[in-house]
Design a protein around this motif. Structure first.
Motif, PDB file in Angstrom:
ATOM      1  N   SER A  39       0.830  -1.202   0.000  1.00  0.00           N
ATOM      2  CA  SER A  39       0.000   0.000   0.000  1.00  0.00           C
ATOM      3  C   SER A  39       0.864   1.251   0.000  1.00  0.00           C
ATOM      4  CB  SER A  39      -0.965   0.002   1.186  1.00  0.00           C
ATOM      5  OG  SER A  39      -0.252   0.081   2.399  1.00  0.00           O
ATOM      6  N   LEU A  40       2.046   1.194   0.643  1.00  0.00           N
ATOM      7  CA  LEU A  40       2.952   2.342   0.606  1.00  0.00           C
ATOM      8  C   LEU A  40       3.456   2.566  -0.809  1.00  0.00           C
ATOM      9  CD1 LEU A  40       5.067   1.816   3.845  1.00  0.00           C
ATOM     10  CD2 LEU A  40       3.257   3.482   3.461  1.00  0.00           C
ATOM     11  N   ASP A  41       3.860   1.495  -1.495  1.00  0.00           N
ATOM     12  CA  ASP A  41       4.314   1.610  -2.881  1.00  0.00           C
ATOM     13  C   ASP A  41       3.202   2.127  -3.779  1.00  0.00           C
ATOM     14  OD1 ASP A  41       6.862   0.791  -2.306  1.00  0.00           O
ATOM     15  OD2 ASP A  41       6.675  -1.186  -3.221  1.00  0.00           O
ATOM     16  N   ALA A  42       2.000   1.631  -3.588  1.00  0.00           N
ATOM     17  CA  ALA A  42       0.873   2.075  -4.407  1.00  0.00           C
ATOM     18  C   ALA A  42       0.606   3.559  -4.189  1.00  0.00           C
ATOM     19  CB  ALA A  42      -0.375   1.247  -4.093  1.00  0.00           C
ATOM     20  N   ALA A  43       0.672   4.013  -2.951  1.00  0.00           N
ATOM     21  CA  ALA A  43       0.453   5.429  -2.656  1.00  0.00           C
ATOM     22  C   ALA A  43       1.574   6.282  -3.255  1.00  0.00           C
ATOM     23  CB  ALA A  43       0.368   5.648  -1.150  1.00  0.00           C
ATOM     24  N   LEU A  44       2.807   5.792  -3.162  1.00  0.00           N
ATOM     25  CA  LEU A  44       3.938   6.525  -3.723  1.00  0.00           C
ATOM     26  C   LEU A  44       3.836   6.598  -5.242  1.00  0.00           C
ATOM     27  CD1 LEU A  44       6.488   7.964  -2.707  1.00  0.00           C
ATOM     28  CD2 LEU A  44       7.722   5.825  -3.071  1.00  0.00           C
ATOM     29  N   VAL A  51       2.384  13.945  -9.766  1.00  0.00           N
ATOM     30  CA  VAL A  51       3.469  14.903  -9.978  1.00  0.00           C
ATOM     31  C   VAL A  51       3.898  14.883 -11.441  1.00  0.00           C
ATOM     32  CG1 VAL A  51       5.864  15.482  -9.396  1.00  0.00           C
ATOM     33  CG2 VAL A  51       4.272  14.773  -7.592  1.00  0.00           C
ATOM     34  N   PHE A  52       4.059  13.700 -11.993  1.00  0.00           N
ATOM     35  CA  PHE A  52       4.450  13.589 -13.399  1.00  0.00           C
ATOM     36  C   PHE A  52       3.438  14.291 -14.296  1.00  0.00           C
ATOM     37  CE2 PHE A  52       4.236  11.554 -17.528  1.00  0.00           C
ATOM     38  CZ  PHE A  52       5.541  11.674 -17.951  1.00  0.00           C
ATOM     39  N   ASP A  53       2.168  13.996 -14.090  1.00  0.00           N
ATOM     40  CA  ASP A  53       1.126  14.600 -14.927  1.00  0.00           C
ATOM     41  C   ASP A  53       1.076  16.113 -14.772  1.00  0.00           C
ATOM     42  OD1 ASP A  53       0.454  12.087 -15.871  1.00  0.00           O
ATOM     43  OD2 ASP A  53      -1.294  11.867 -14.568  1.00  0.00           O
ATOM     44  N   ARG A 129      11.003  11.773  -4.775  1.00  0.00           N
ATOM     45  CA  ARG A 129      11.077  10.313  -4.634  1.00  0.00           C
ATOM     46  C   ARG A 129       9.896   9.647  -5.337  1.00  0.00           C
ATOM     47  NH1 ARG A 129      15.117   6.722  -3.028  1.00  0.00           N
ATOM     48  NH2 ARG A 129      14.130   4.801  -2.418  1.00  0.00           N
ATOM     49  N   ALA A 130       8.709  10.236  -5.209  1.00  0.00           N
ATOM     50  CA  ALA A 130       7.512   9.648  -5.817  1.00  0.00           C
ATOM     51  C   ALA A 130       7.606   9.653  -7.339  1.00  0.00           C
ATOM     52  CB  ALA A 130       6.272  10.415  -5.361  1.00  0.00           C
ATOM     53  N   VAL A 131       8.018  10.756  -7.924  1.00  0.00           N
ATOM     54  CA  VAL A 131       8.106  10.803  -9.388  1.00  0.00           C
ATOM     55  C   VAL A 131       9.256   9.919  -9.876  1.00  0.00           C
ATOM     56  CG1 VAL A 131       9.566  12.846  -9.771  1.00  0.00           C
ATOM     57  CG2 VAL A 131       7.748  12.306 -11.374  1.00  0.00           C
TER      58      VAL A 131
END
Length: 139
Positions: A39-44, A51-53, A129-131
């Protein structure tokens, strides 16, 4: 000898593998809850796509045709070729997005000659980190 065996058997049965009973002063041990990394990976990843969009698509397309910079899939492929360790790749990519330079780029020089180095992106460390994870996972 029989007495020794009987005493050893009784002692082993009495001790066993049981945990000691909690005393009134100490509460029973409770294991910490398991961390759900899925779930952490999915949220990230979801945050990375937002952010990318919102930021990156101004210059980068996912797939050809190219906008004003290489496609993100090409960049993801270059990072996969350059780094075997995902954490190192994510750290490097996040740092590159924050402060791009020719030295840090994973693209061939001919691409940099054509498009130049991207401008620095004013994103906080969590968004960087997320992007980076979003780009890494595109392949």
């Amino acid at each position: 000898m029989r007495r020794f065996l009987l005493a050893a058997t009784l002692l082993a049965a009495a001790c066993g593998d049981r945990a000691p009973a909690p005393t009134p002063d100490t509460p029973p041990a409770v294991p910490p809850p398991a961390l759900n990394t899925d779930s952490l990976d999915a949220a990230l990843l979801a945050r990375g796509q937002v952010v990318f969009d919102g930021v990156c698509t101004e210059c980068h397309a996912l797939e050809p045709p190219v906008k004003t910079a290489p496609t993100i899939r090409e960049i993801a492929d270059r990072y996969r070729e350059a780094f075997l360790d995902a954490d190192q790749a994510l750290d490097h990519l996040a740092e590159y997005i924050r402060e791009p330079s020719v030295d840090r780029s994973q693209l061939p020089l001919m691409h940099l000659d054509e498009w130049g180095v991207m401008p620095p992106q004013a994103l906080d460390s969590a968004d960087l980190r997320a992007v980076a994870m979003y780009v890494w996972r595109l392949r």
